[in-house]
Design a protein around this motif. Structure first.
Motif, PDB file in Angstrom:
ATOM      1  N   CYS A   6       0.849  -1.190   0.000  1.00  0.00           N
ATOM      2  CA  CYS A   6       0.000   0.000   0.000  1.00  0.00           C
ATOM      3  C   CYS A   6       0.888   1.244   0.000  1.00  0.00           C
ATOM      4  CB  CYS A   6      -0.902   0.007   1.231  1.00  0.00           C
ATOM      5  SG  CYS A   6      -1.957   1.461   1.295  1.00  0.00           S
ATOM      6  N   HIS A  54       0.325   3.980   1.210  1.00  0.00           N
ATOM      7  CA  HIS A  54       0.197   4.719   2.471  1.00  0.00           C
ATOM      8  C   HIS A  54       1.253   4.249   3.469  1.00  0.00           C
ATOM      9  CE1 HIS A  54      -2.330   5.648   6.306  1.00  0.00           C
ATOM     10  NE2 HIS A  54      -1.553   6.669   6.012  1.00  0.00           N
ATOM     11  N   ARG A  55       1.138   3.029   3.966  1.00  0.00           N
ATOM     12  CA  ARG A  55       2.081   2.590   4.995  1.00  0.00           C
ATOM     13  C   ARG A  55       2.637   1.200   4.720  1.00  0.00           C
ATOM     14  NH1 ARG A  55      -0.158   5.242   9.576  1.00  0.00           N
ATOM     15  NH2 ARG A  55       0.725   3.730  10.995  1.00  0.00           N
ATOM     16  N   GLY A  56       2.474   0.741   3.494  1.00  0.00           N
ATOM     17  CA  GLY A  56       3.244  -0.417   3.051  1.00  0.00           C
ATOM     18  C   GLY A  56       2.689  -1.804   3.324  1.00  0.00           C
ATOM     19  N   ILE A  57       1.531  -1.904   3.936  1.00  0.00           N
ATOM     20  CA  ILE A  57       1.006  -3.248   4.194  1.00  0.00           C
ATOM     21  C   ILE A  57       0.683  -3.901   2.836  1.00  0.00           C
ATOM     22  CG2 ILE A  57      -1.459  -2.660   4.349  1.00  0.00           C
ATOM     23  CD1 ILE A  57      -1.621  -4.512   6.821  1.00  0.00           C
ATOM     24  N   CYS A 114      -7.562  -1.317   0.903  1.00  0.00           N
ATOM     25  CA  CYS A 114      -6.481  -1.710   1.812  1.00  0.00           C
ATOM     26  C   CYS A 114      -7.045  -2.102   3.176  1.00  0.00           C
ATOM     27  CB  CYS A 114      -5.478  -0.562   1.959  1.00  0.00           C
ATOM     28  SG  CYS A 114      -4.133  -0.958   3.093  1.00  0.00           S
ATOM     29  N   TYR A 145      -5.736  -1.837   6.081  1.00  0.00           N
ATOM     30  CA  TYR A 145      -5.251  -1.085   7.245  1.00  0.00           C
ATOM     31  C   TYR A 145      -6.099   0.163   7.518  1.00  0.00           C
ATOM     32  CZ  TYR A 145      -1.313   0.075  10.440  1.00  0.00           C
ATOM     33  OH  TYR A 145      -0.512   0.321  11.514  1.00  0.00           O
ATOM     34  N   HIS A 146      -6.207   1.074   6.524  1.00  0.00           N
ATOM     35  CA  HIS A 146      -6.995   2.293   6.718  1.00  0.00           C
ATOM     36  C   HIS A 146      -8.047   2.479   5.636  1.00  0.00           C
ATOM     37  CE1 HIS A 146      -2.818   2.885   8.178  1.00  0.00           C
ATOM     38  NE2 HIS A 146      -3.449   3.230   9.287  1.00  0.00           N
ATOM     39  N   GLY A 147      -8.238   1.433   4.850  1.00  0.00           N
ATOM     40  CA  GLY A 147      -9.347   1.438   3.898  1.00  0.00           C
ATOM     41  C   GLY A 147      -9.185   2.304   2.663  1.00  0.00           C
ATOM     42  N   TRP A 148      -7.968   2.738   2.355  1.00  0.00           N
ATOM     43  CA  TRP A 148      -7.795   3.460   1.086  1.00  0.00           C
ATOM     44  C   TRP A 148      -8.207   2.516  -0.030  1.00  0.00           C
ATOM     45  CZ3 TRP A 148      -2.750   6.845   0.688  1.00  0.00           C
ATOM     46  CH2 TRP A 148      -2.642   7.646   1.838  1.00  0.00           C
TER      47      TRP A 148
HETATM   48  S1  FES Z   1      -1.575   1.226   4.863  1.00  0.00           S
HETATM   49 FE1  FES Z   1      -3.040   1.019   3.333  1.00  0.00          FE
HETATM   50  S2  FES Z   1      -4.527   2.448   3.817  1.00  0.00           S
HETATM   51 FE2  FES Z   1      -3.015   2.758   5.302  1.00  0.00          FE
END
Ligand code: FES
Ligand SMILES: [Fe+2]
Length: 376
Positions: free
Chosen positions: A78, A80-83, A97, A99-102
């Motif tokens: 992702c 955003h933060r790589g998950i 995603c 993690y935060h739903g992007w």
């Molecule tokens: S890591 Fe994917 S939305 Fe935050």
């Protein structure tokens, strides 16, 4: 003449990549060729809205197919933060995603929603993209165009490779095997004419005693070379059988083209056999051979698969053993004429990289047709 050949594989096999260096730096030193199509997965591995992971050139990918049937490939990370995005949910169009739903559009990688934003926020969601690669699906594979790391806009110069077929009806089969080797060793192993009588000794193919001198003409083709159309070796039973069936001469044409592809066409009258083999770098110490063949010769799929599997297994076993030796970083040599195709491969690769670096036209290592002689 003896050339020493120290391939990246030999240098890389011993050392672990440092986790601190970025993919772009790692990719350059790993001896990979970017900006080419590589097969990532078999089509049959993706069902419905399932997300599947793969790795090409040390890049982790998440692949899927939209409800409209378009295959896509994104970097499995992702922005955003790589998950890994493969932990997320795919609704048939967008990937959310975990993690935060992007949310990202599967086909373009474009961000379409960031749930945490309020009406006060000015962030332009549509300017955010997840890493994303052109993807094509045919011949039973998802082909992914691995654009160079850091390249933003991907220009794809040519469509993904295709298996040649010569009639409406034909049989087709796929095989694959992993090699614990750098792609360079996989490729030169694939093109090596001298290992046949030793590695592929079988009652149905040929014996060590059938070794004899051969002369084959090769000619340059764009990004590669061709073993010019010829009548294949008389000591192989399957070719003799084919000739008996059609009464026509059997001809074979074998091409190698960068980055990793061998194609073979065998024709005799109306009967034909065609195959496409690629060696794909997964990591610097792991490659995969993908083999797809089609034919209209009267040969049952199960019978062909049994022989082809045995053949591939012999190659795989040899490369597993070779990898043991390469771990100790030996000095290697390439000899004429049997290893000349390997020398051309290394020269083609170097010349391509040089032409990309300078912008000048690529120099082909062959000036014209040449005849190579070896015993096999
Ligand atoms: S890591 Fe994917 S939305 Fe935050
Ligand atoms: Fe082989």
């Amino acid at each position: 003449m003896i050339d020493s050949a120290r391939t990246p594989a030999a240098e890389d096999a011993s050392g672990e990549a440092s986790g601190a260096i970025r993919t772009s730096e790692r990719g350059a030193e790993a001896g990979f060729l970017w900006d080419f199509w590589y097969p990532a997965l078999r089509s049959s591995e993706i069902h419905g809205r399932q997300l599947v992971t793969a790795m090409l050139l040390e890049v982790p990918l998440v692949l899927g197919r939209t409800d409209k049937g378009a295959a896509f490939a994104m970097r499995n990370s992702c922005p955003h933060r790589g998950i890994p995005l493969s932990y997320g949910r795919f609704d048939g169009k967008n990937l959310e995603c975990s993690y935060h739903g992007w949310k990202f559009d599967g086909c373009s990688g474009q961000c379409v929603e960031i749930p945490s934003l309020t009406s006060q926020d000015k962030l332009k969601v549509e300017r955010i993209f997840a890493g994303h690669y052109p993807c094509e699906e045919h011949d039973g594979y998802l082909w992914v165009y691995m654009s160079a790391p850091g390249a933003r806009v991907t220009e794809v110069e040519s469509p993904a490779p295709r298996l040649a077929t010569f009639s409406e009806r034909y049989k087709k089969t796929h095989l694959a095997c992993d090699l614990p080797s750098h792609i360079d060793h996989g490729i030169i192993g694939l093109m090596d004419p001298a290992h046949g009588p030793f590695v592929h000794q079988s009652w149905f193919w040929r014996s060590k005693k059938s070794i004899h001198e051969k002369a084959k003409q090769f000619e340059p083709i764009p990004y590669g070379f061709r073993m010019s159309t010829h009548s294949p070796s008389t000591n192989s039973a399957p070719y003799q059988l084919l000739k008996k069936m059609t009464g026509a001469a059997v001809t074979t044409t074998i091409d190698f083209t960068l980055p990793n592809m061998r194609t073979e066409e065998i024709r005799s009258g109306k009967l034909w056999f065609s195959s496409l083999t690629t060696v794909t770098p997964v990591r610097r110490d792991l490659s995969r051979i993908d083999f797809v063949a089609a034919w209209n010769v009267p040969l049952p799929v199960a019978v062909f698969r049994a022989f082809a599997k045995a053949f591939l297994k012999q190659d795989q076993q040899t490369m597993i053993q070779q990898a043991q030796g390469l771990r100790h970083d030996p000095r290697l040599m390439l000899i004429d004429d049997a290893d000349r195709p390997a020398k051309w491969y290394f020269a083609l690769k170097a010349n391509l990289l040089e032409s990309r670096r300078t912008g000048a036209e690529m120099v082909h290592p062959m000036d014209g047709p040449v005849t190579l002689r070896w015993r096999s």
